[in-house]
Design a protein around this motif. Structure first.
Motif, PDB file in Angstrom:
ATOM      1  N   GLY A 132       7.596-111.368 -32.047  1.00  0.00           N
ATOM      2  CA  GLY A 132       6.682-110.979 -31.265  1.00  0.00           C
ATOM      3  C   GLY A 132       7.335-110.097 -30.527  1.00  0.00           C
ATOM      4  O   GLY A 132       8.561-109.660 -30.392  1.00  0.00           O
ATOM      5  N   ALA A 133       6.492-108.847 -30.097  1.00  0.00           N
ATOM      6  CA  ALA A 133       6.924-107.810 -29.102  1.00  0.00           C
ATOM      7  C   ALA A 133       6.037-107.606 -28.106  1.00  0.00           C
ATOM      8  O   ALA A 133       4.650-107.647 -28.558  1.00  0.00           O
ATOM      9  N   GLN A 134       6.371-107.503 -26.804  1.00  0.00           N
ATOM     10  CA  GLN A 134       5.481-107.101 -25.780  1.00  0.00           C
ATOM     11  C   GLN A 134       6.092-105.891 -24.668  1.00  0.00           C
ATOM     12  O   GLN A 134       7.293-106.238 -24.542  1.00  0.00           O
ATOM     13  N   GLY A 135       5.318-105.233 -24.253  1.00  0.00           N
ATOM     14  CA  GLY A 135       5.778-104.330 -23.176  1.00  0.00           C
ATOM     15  C   GLY A 135       4.975-104.642 -22.018  1.00  0.00           C
ATOM     16  O   GLY A 135       3.879-105.102 -21.650  1.00  0.00           O
ATOM     17  N   ASP A 136       5.440-104.283 -20.852  1.00  0.00           N
ATOM     18  CA  ASP A 136       5.049-104.442 -19.511  1.00  0.00           C
ATOM     19  C   ASP A 136       5.528-103.126 -18.623  1.00  0.00           C
ATOM     20  O   ASP A 136       6.510-103.055 -18.130  1.00  0.00           O
ATOM     21  N   PHE A 137       4.409-102.371 -18.723  1.00  0.00           N
ATOM     22  CA  PHE A 137       4.709-100.762 -18.062  1.00  0.00           C
ATOM     23  C   PHE A 137       3.700-100.827 -16.790  1.00  0.00           C
ATOM     24  O   PHE A 137       2.790-100.725 -17.001  1.00  0.00           O
ATOM     25  N   GLY A 138       4.553-100.407 -15.727  1.00  0.00           N
ATOM     26  CA  GLY A 138       3.790-100.181 -14.382  1.00  0.00           C
ATOM     27  C   GLY A 138       4.105 -98.795 -13.691  1.00  0.00           C
ATOM     28  O   GLY A 138       5.180 -98.277 -13.653  1.00  0.00           O
ATOM     29  N   PHE A 139       2.932 -98.296 -13.335  1.00  0.00           N
ATOM     30  CA  PHE A 139       2.946 -96.860 -12.584  1.00  0.00           C
ATOM     31  C   PHE A 139       2.550 -97.019 -11.208  1.00  0.00           C
ATOM     32  O   PHE A 139       1.400 -97.631 -10.987  1.00  0.00           O
ATOM     33  N   TYR A 140       3.077 -96.573 -10.227  1.00  0.00           N
ATOM     34  CA  TYR A 140       2.590 -96.506  -8.963  1.00  0.00           C
ATOM     35  C   TYR A 140       2.253 -95.366  -8.483  1.00  0.00           C
ATOM     36  O   TYR A 140       2.720 -94.215  -8.697  1.00  0.00           O
ATOM     37  N   THR A 141       1.022 -95.111  -7.847  1.00  0.00           N
ATOM     38  CA  THR A 141       0.353 -93.822  -7.454  1.00  0.00           C
ATOM     39  C   THR A 141       1.054 -93.136  -6.295  1.00  0.00           C
ATOM     40  O   THR A 141       1.563 -91.997  -6.341  1.00  0.00           O
ATOM     41  N   PHE A 142       1.706 -93.918  -5.320  1.00  0.00           N
ATOM     42  CA  PHE A 142       2.236 -93.472  -3.957  1.00  0.00           C
ATOM     43  C   PHE A 142       3.645 -93.698  -3.977  1.00  0.00           C
ATOM     44  O   PHE A 142       4.489 -92.893  -3.342  1.00  0.00           O
ATOM     45  N   HIS A 143       4.201 -94.473  -4.859  1.00  0.00           N
ATOM     46  CA  HIS A 143       5.530 -94.808  -4.962  1.00  0.00           C
ATOM     47  C   HIS A 143       6.226 -94.709  -6.273  1.00  0.00           C
ATOM     48  O   HIS A 143       6.673 -95.769  -7.003  1.00  0.00           O
ATOM     49  N   PRO A 144       6.124 -93.564  -7.051  1.00  0.00           N
ATOM     50  CA  PRO A 144       6.725 -93.530  -8.457  1.00  0.00           C
ATOM     51  C   PRO A 144       8.028 -94.127  -8.859  1.00  0.00           C
ATOM     52  O   PRO A 144       8.154 -94.394  -9.908  1.00  0.00           O
ATOM     53  N   ARG A 145       8.893 -94.159  -7.845  1.00  0.00           N
ATOM     54  CA  ARG A 145      10.306 -94.705  -7.976  1.00  0.00           C
ATOM     55  C   ARG A 145      10.254 -96.113  -8.345  1.00  0.00           C
ATOM     56  O   ARG A 145      11.195 -96.684  -8.485  1.00  0.00           O
ATOM     57  N   GLU A 146       9.175 -96.633  -7.837  1.00  0.00           N
ATOM     58  CA  GLU A 146       9.044 -98.179  -8.224  1.00  0.00           C
ATOM     59  C   GLU A 146       8.355 -98.484  -9.761  1.00  0.00           C
ATOM     60  O   GLU A 146       8.028 -99.729  -9.997  1.00  0.00           O
ATOM     61  N   ASN A 147       8.164 -97.253 -10.358  1.00  0.00           N
ATOM     62  CA  ASN A 147       7.838 -97.662 -11.908  1.00  0.00           C
ATOM     63  C   ASN A 147       8.599 -98.496 -12.267  1.00  0.00           C
ATOM     64  O   ASN A 147       9.832 -98.390 -12.132  1.00  0.00           O
ATOM     65  N   TYR A 148       8.174 -99.365 -13.476  1.00  0.00           N
ATOM     66  CA  TYR A 148       8.999-100.081 -14.407  1.00  0.00           C
ATOM     67  C   TYR A 148       8.309-100.084 -15.776  1.00  0.00           C
ATOM     68  O   TYR A 148       7.494 -99.742 -16.115  1.00  0.00           O
ATOM     69  N   TYR A 149       9.438-100.427 -16.616  1.00  0.00           N
ATOM     70  CA  TYR A 149       9.290-100.084 -18.061  1.00  0.00           C
ATOM     71  C   TYR A 149       9.992-101.400 -18.699  1.00  0.00           C
ATOM     72  O   TYR A 149      11.193-101.297 -19.125  1.00  0.00           O
TER      73      TYR A 149
END
Length: 338
Positions: free
Chosen positions: A20-37
């Protein structure tokens, strides 16, 4: 938020293997430094020896981002972005069922490797948090009837930090519990309780001794009051490592409650709430309190595509330092499933 996933499962008559493989990518509109990959890859298998007797094994790799406000996590004022780490795990076990009895034993190895974090004054080295955790667990159970399975479980662990030997430790926990079914099968779950101890061989601060012990308990339940509504509850009490100055570990005690309801065949709603208390072992005296709440809705456009609207609130209050903060997150997601 993007969550791509893929899995491969064997359909052999004997033995089993899965990838199995899974990704969890998050992108913030106003706080891009909080993005996660984030991402995970895993393999798991079963080697059948005889009827109701087999070995199981597996390994996985995870690329993770530490949640703001997690114990030992750097505050937003100290770090410009969330802490990231590599997590490795491998395990092998043996399961034997004989009549109503079953015995399970397993060895697991976990490795935590933390990346450097950018701050206003440069890079922060987190090598002191890198560690290896070995664990051996055994469990004996007896199936009285469906869902009712009393058991006793014992776990021994040893934890080795790469450069922070002050926090090296060995410990164990022993619990007794049972699975259960109530109210004509509408409520199922598990509950257990026991004792835990962790001994720190190099710790000699504040005359507080080298061992920490406490009660351990936990459990969960699933209640289906109707065919459209589910209520899910969880609780736990565990001992965790910390590298915070002056402390050797902390006791985390908490629980959560989630309610899910199917309004229409293609419309689901959910509400949840949780609370966790962190009691630190060391000096000065410290306790943290974390509150969680959230609500969301999922709409299925058809059998393959759906959209989510989710709101989450977190609030953490600490008895010392600048560890108090709250967080509001509103997410709009679209997904596909085959």
């Amino acid at each position: 938020v993007l969550n791509p996933a893929v899995s491969l499962l064997s359909n052999w008559g004997r033995h089993a293997l899965s990838f199995g493989a899974q990704g969890d990518f998050g992108f913030y509109t106003f706080h891009p430094r909080e993005n996660y990959y984030n991402g995970i890859m895993n393999v798991a298998g079963r080697f059948d020896l005889a009827n109701r007797t087999y070995f199981d094994y597996g390994a996985d790799y995870q690329r993770l981002s530490e949640e703001r406000g997690a114990p030992d996590a750097l505050s937003p004022t100290a770090a410009k972005e969330p802490t990231t780490l590599n997590y490795h795990r491998a395990y092998a076990g043996f399961v034997r069922r004989q009549g109503r009895f079953d015995i399970r034993t397993q060895y697991s190895y976990r490795r935590f490797e933390y990346d450097r974090v950018e701050s206003n004054s440069g890079l922060i080295n987190l090598d002191e948090r890198n560690k290896k955790v070995h664990e051996i667990r055994s469990e004996l159970g007896y199936e009285v009837m469906r869902f009712w399975r009393p058991f006793v479980r014992a776990v021994y662990n040893w934890r080795d930090f790469d450069i922070n030997s002050l926090h090296n430790s060995q410990g164990y926990d022993v619990v007794v519990g049972t699975g259960y079914e109530l109210m004509g099968g509408t409520v199922t779950g598990e509950v257990y309780g026991g004792y835990l101890q962790q001994r720190f061989g190099s710790w000699d601060a504040n005359g507080d001794g080298n061992a920490t012990s406490d009660f351990k308990f936990g459990g969960n339940f699933l209640w289906n009051p109707t065919g459209l509504t589910s209520v899910i509850g969880e609780m736990s009490r565990t001992m965790e490592d910390t590298t915070s100055t002056g402390y050797r570990s902390f006791i985390a005690t908490g629980g959560s409650l989630t309610v899910q309801h199917e309004v229409l065949r293609n419309l689901l709603v959910e509400g949840k709430a949780g609370y966790t208390r962190f009691d630190y072992n060391g000096a000065p005296e410290r306790s943290d309190h974390k509150y969680d709440a959230g609500a969301g809705v999922r709409y299925f456009f058809n059998r393959h595509f759906y959209g989510d609207l989710q709101y989450d609130y977190k609030d953490q209050i600490s008895s010392i330092g600048d560890n108090n903060h709250d967080r509001h997150v509103l997410q709009l997601r679209f997904g596909a499933q085959m």
